[in-house]
Design a protein around this motif. Sequence first.
Motif, mmCIF file in Angstrom:
data_model
loop_
_atom_site.group_PDB
_atom_site.id
_atom_site.type_symbol
_atom_site.label_atom_id
_atom_site.label_comp_id
_atom_site.label_asym_id
_atom_site.label_seq_id
_atom_site.Cartn_x
_atom_site.Cartn_y
_atom_site.Cartn_z
ATOM 1 N N VAL A 86 0.854 -1.198 0.000
ATOM 2 C CA VAL A 86 0.000 0.000 0.000
ATOM 3 C C VAL A 86 0.892 1.252 0.000
ATOM 4 C CG1 VAL A 86 -1.735 1.277 1.345
ATOM 5 C CG2 VAL A 86 -1.870 -1.225 1.177
ATOM 6 N N ILE A 87 1.913 1.210 0.819
ATOM 7 C CA ILE A 87 2.852 2.349 0.874
ATOM 8 C C ILE A 87 3.499 2.532 -0.497
ATOM 9 C CG2 ILE A 87 5.035 3.144 1.898
ATOM 10 C CD1 ILE A 87 4.196 1.698 4.500
ATOM 11 N N GLU A 88 3.910 1.413 -1.096
ATOM 12 C CA GLU A 88 4.596 1.462 -2.389
ATOM 13 C C GLU A 88 3.684 2.036 -3.486
ATOM 14 O OE1 GLU A 88 7.988 -1.729 -3.525
ATOM 15 O OE2 GLU A 88 5.928 -2.425 -3.473
ATOM 16 N N ALA A 138 -4.817 -1.343 -1.542
ATOM 17 C CA ALA A 138 -5.243 -2.141 -0.379
ATOM 18 C C ALA A 138 -6.408 -3.042 -0.777
ATOM 19 C CB ALA A 138 -5.645 -1.225 0.768
ATOM 20 N N LEU A 139 -7.372 -2.509 -1.507
ATOM 21 C CA LEU A 139 -8.533 -3.321 -1.886
ATOM 22 C C LEU A 139 -8.195 -4.299 -3.008
ATOM 23 C CD1 LEU A 139 -11.466 -0.740 -1.722
ATOM 24 C CD2 LEU A 139 -10.944 -2.566 -0.116
ATOM 25 N N ARG A 140 -7.371 -3.843 -3.974
ATOM 26 C CA ARG A 140 -7.066 -4.728 -5.108
ATOM 27 C C ARG A 140 -6.181 -5.902 -4.711
ATOM 28 N NH1 ARG A 140 -6.154 -0.436 -10.065
ATOM 29 N NH2 ARG A 140 -8.372 -0.246 -10.575
ATOM 30 N N SER A 141 -5.324 -5.708 -3.715
ATOM 31 C CA SER A 141 -4.356 -6.768 -3.398
ATOM 32 C C SER A 141 -4.967 -7.848 -2.522
ATOM 33 C CB SER A 141 -3.125 -6.165 -2.725
ATOM 34 O OG SER A 141 -3.521 -5.552 -1.521
ATOM 35 N N GLY A 142 -6.240 -7.685 -2.171
ATOM 36 C CA GLY A 142 -6.901 -8.748 -1.421
ATOM 37 C C GLY A 142 -6.651 -8.628 0.061
ATOM 38 N N ASN A 143 -7.090 -9.661 0.770
ATOM 39 C CA ASN A 143 -7.258 -9.545 2.207
ATOM 40 C C ASN A 143 -6.156 -10.138 3.066
ATOM 41 O OD1 ASN A 143 -9.234 -8.138 3.260
ATOM 42 N ND2 ASN A 143 -10.660 -9.825 3.630
ATOM 43 N N GLY A 203 -35.213 -4.062 2.651
ATOM 44 C CA GLY A 203 -35.900 -2.770 2.758
ATOM 45 C C GLY A 203 -35.087 -1.693 3.459
ATOM 46 N N MET A 204 -33.824 -1.998 3.825
ATOM 47 C CA MET A 204 -33.042 -1.015 4.594
ATOM 48 C C MET A 204 -32.178 -0.093 3.737
ATOM 49 S SD MET A 204 -33.571 -0.595 7.735
ATOM 50 C CE MET A 204 -32.088 0.195 8.323
ATOM 51 N N GLU A 205 -32.082 -0.391 2.444
ATOM 52 C CA GLU A 205 -31.226 0.436 1.585
ATOM 53 C C GLU A 205 -31.571 1.925 1.692
ATOM 54 O OE1 GLU A 205 -30.645 -2.106 -2.131
ATOM 55 O OE2 GLU A 205 -30.499 0.001 -2.792
ATOM 56 N N ALA A 206 -32.872 2.209 1.652
ATOM 57 C CA ALA A 206 -33.321 3.610 1.668
ATOM 58 C C ALA A 206 -33.173 4.246 3.040
ATOM 59 C CB ALA A 206 -34.780 3.686 1.223
ATOM 60 N N HIS A 207 -32.920 3.426 4.064
ATOM 61 C CA HIS A 207 -32.848 3.955 5.436
ATOM 62 C C HIS A 207 -31.425 3.936 5.995
ATOM 63 C CE1 HIS A 207 -37.199 4.213 6.140
ATOM 64 N NE2 HIS A 207 -37.275 3.163 5.338
ATOM 65 N N SER A 208 -30.441 3.537 5.170
ATOM 66 C CA SER A 208 -29.089 3.340 5.722
ATOM 67 C C SER A 208 -28.071 4.285 5.119
ATOM 68 C CB SER A 208 -28.601 1.912 5.438
ATOM 69 O OG SER A 208 -29.490 0.966 5.951
ATOM 70 N N ILE A 209 -27.194 4.772 6.000
ATOM 71 C CA ILE A 209 -25.987 5.471 5.559
ATOM 72 C C ILE A 209 -24.838 4.648 6.143
ATOM 73 C CG2 ILE A 209 -24.634 7.592 5.695
ATOM 74 C CD1 ILE A 209 -27.238 9.141 6.127
ATOM 75 N N VAL A 210 -24.090 4.003 5.276
ATOM 76 C CA VAL A 210 -23.006 3.121 5.743
ATOM 77 C C VAL A 210 -21.702 3.905 5.741
ATOM 78 C CG1 VAL A 210 -21.672 1.024 5.256
ATOM 79 C CG2 VAL A 210 -24.155 1.050 4.873
ATOM 80 N N ILE A 211 -21.036 3.878 6.899
ATOM 81 C CA ILE A 211 -19.783 4.630 7.046
ATOM 82 C C ILE A 211 -18.656 3.654 7.327
ATOM 83 C CG2 ILE A 211 -18.610 6.156 8.706
ATOM 84 C CD1 ILE A 211 -21.455 7.622 8.716
ATOM 85 N N SER A 212 -17.560 3.789 6.589
ATOM 86 C CA SER A 212 -16.438 2.889 6.838
ATOM 87 C C SER A 212 -15.144 3.553 6.385
ATOM 88 C CB SER A 212 -16.661 1.546 6.130
ATOM 89 O OG SER A 212 -15.744 0.597 6.639
ATOM 90 N N GLY A 213 -14.065 2.780 6.359
ATOM 91 C CA GLY A 213 -12.803 3.383 5.951
ATOM 92 C C GLY A 213 -11.637 2.429 6.118
ATOM 93 N N PHE A 214 -10.460 2.969 5.930
ATOM 94 C CA PHE A 214 -9.252 2.149 5.863
ATOM 95 C C PHE A 214 -8.405 2.208 7.137
ATOM 96 C CE2 PHE A 214 -10.766 3.070 1.706
ATOM 97 C CZ PHE A 214 -10.572 1.896 1.010
ATOM 98 N N SER A 215 -8.753 3.120 8.057
ATOM 99 C CA SER A 215 -7.897 3.371 9.230
ATOM 100 C C SER A 215 -7.590 2.127 10.043
ATOM 101 C CB SER A 215 -8.579 4.376 10.165
ATOM 102 O OG SER A 215 -8.534 5.663 9.623
ATOM 103 N N LYS A 216 -8.621 1.369 10.361
ATOM 104 C CA LYS A 216 -8.435 0.303 11.355
ATOM 105 C C LYS A 216 -7.989 -1.000 10.721
ATOM 106 C CE LYS A 216 -10.271 3.372 14.120
ATOM 107 N NZ LYS A 216 -9.702 4.023 15.283
ATOM 108 N N SER A 217 -8.768 -1.500 9.739
ATOM 109 C CA SER A 217 -8.449 -2.840 9.226
ATOM 110 C C SER A 217 -7.166 -2.864 8.411
ATOM 111 C CB SER A 217 -9.611 -3.384 8.404
ATOM 112 O OG SER A 217 -10.049 -2.424 7.497
ATOM 113 N N PHE A 218 -6.824 -1.760 7.736
ATOM 114 C CA PHE A 218 -5.582 -1.737 6.948
ATOM 115 C C PHE A 218 -4.463 -0.979 7.660
ATOM 116 C CE2 PHE A 218 -8.720 -2.663 3.647
ATOM 117 C CZ PHE A 218 -8.085 -3.692 2.974
ATOM 118 N N ALA A 219 -4.663 -0.667 8.926
ATOM 119 C CA ALA A 219 -3.641 0.062 9.694
ATOM 120 C C ALA A 219 -3.242 1.344 8.951
ATOM 121 C CB ALA A 219 -2.420 -0.824 9.967
#
Length: 388
Positions: free
Chosen positions: A47-49, A279-284, A222-238
């Motif tokens: 990821v750094i590279e 980070a996402l392309r290189s898999g988990n 039925g939750m699509e219209a009622h949801s705002i999903v928040i996420s990010g790279f801070s925790k799981s990808f350090a």
Amino acid sequence: MSSQFLADHVESLKPSGIRKFFDLASKMENVISLGVGEPDFVTPWNVIEASYHSLEQGYTAYTANAGLIELREEISKYLQETFSIQYDPENQLLVTVGASQAIDLALRAILNPGEEVIVVEPCFVSYGPAVSLAGGVPITVSALPENEFKVTPEQIEAAITPQTKAVILCSPNNPTGAVLSKEELQGIAGVVKEHNIMVLSDEIYAELSYDEQAASIASVDGMEAHSIVISGFSKSFAMTGWRLGYVAAPADLIAAMTKIHQYTIMSAPTMSQYGALEALRSGNDSVLEMRESYRQRRNFVVKELNEMGLDCHLPGGAFYVFPSIKSTGLHSEEFAQKLLEEQRVAVVPGHVFGESGEGHIRCSYAASIKQLREAMGRMKRFVEQYQG
Ligand code: PLP
């Protein structure tokens, strides 16, 4: 004197209770910190590279306001594969400066002055202040230790008024580590749909769930219209310092958030976006390695805490434990203060995460096993003085 120029609603905000301990701890020697909410790993090298390479290639300008389209496509694919939720990369995703900005944008986009947002405590310290800064009114509901800190649909329903606009959920949770199961999310979703409100679902720790993959409330029918999903790279990808997150929501809400983002931020940092793309392309693999290491540390810390008489349930996710300190008879602030002064271990008093956090402390196990072993030894010596 300059305070005469401050806005009242900003002056009345309390500073985060977490920082106080770190400022104290940073002036002491030989302190083991179980306080900060960030991974002890360095960001994976690939990821750094990738980020470094993007700079070498001269990709130093702004990106599209909503973020690189390639990155939004990868996020969309990831959300579909991991949580079975579908978001169109063109108009249902926005790349932000950390999950923190996503929370702020979401609240500013939906709240009219005086509207209420249900905040389930104990919780991440930013939610209440972010609601207030967006002109809303935070209404707290307490997730209880006897229910492993899981809020119930009945508790949420009881807090709903005609002014309620949304509820903020966080699973896996900071500070308790509690993870809501698909069935539990379905129960809450029922209340949300019935009362026609929104959920801001903070899923930043979703990859750090140890017993089963944490589910997204947006995947409930039925939750699509009622949801705002928040996420990010801070925790799981350090990647805390890269400041990169995202928000997924219905197109009209993303359009509204993008307007605020355009005028206040322009676009998230370009080199960080290239890093996140890799980070996402290189898999988990690197995430899985870190997750396994956290799992082992979680098991060790929970066992040690229970053995020293600080009752602690096994948290399903994130990298925190939230043991009870009732057996010591100390207030959580006093416990944290004395533990730091006497044994040089920094933890966070539970009350900073909301009133219902009192009687508990938050310990992060994102520290080496050697440090954790030493910290547990010191804590044991500390609590023995207070237990009858
Ligand atoms: N949400 C929760 C529950 C957190 O614990 C944190 C950080 O501690 C954030 C959001 C902020 O994350 P970011 O670094 O992506 O802004």
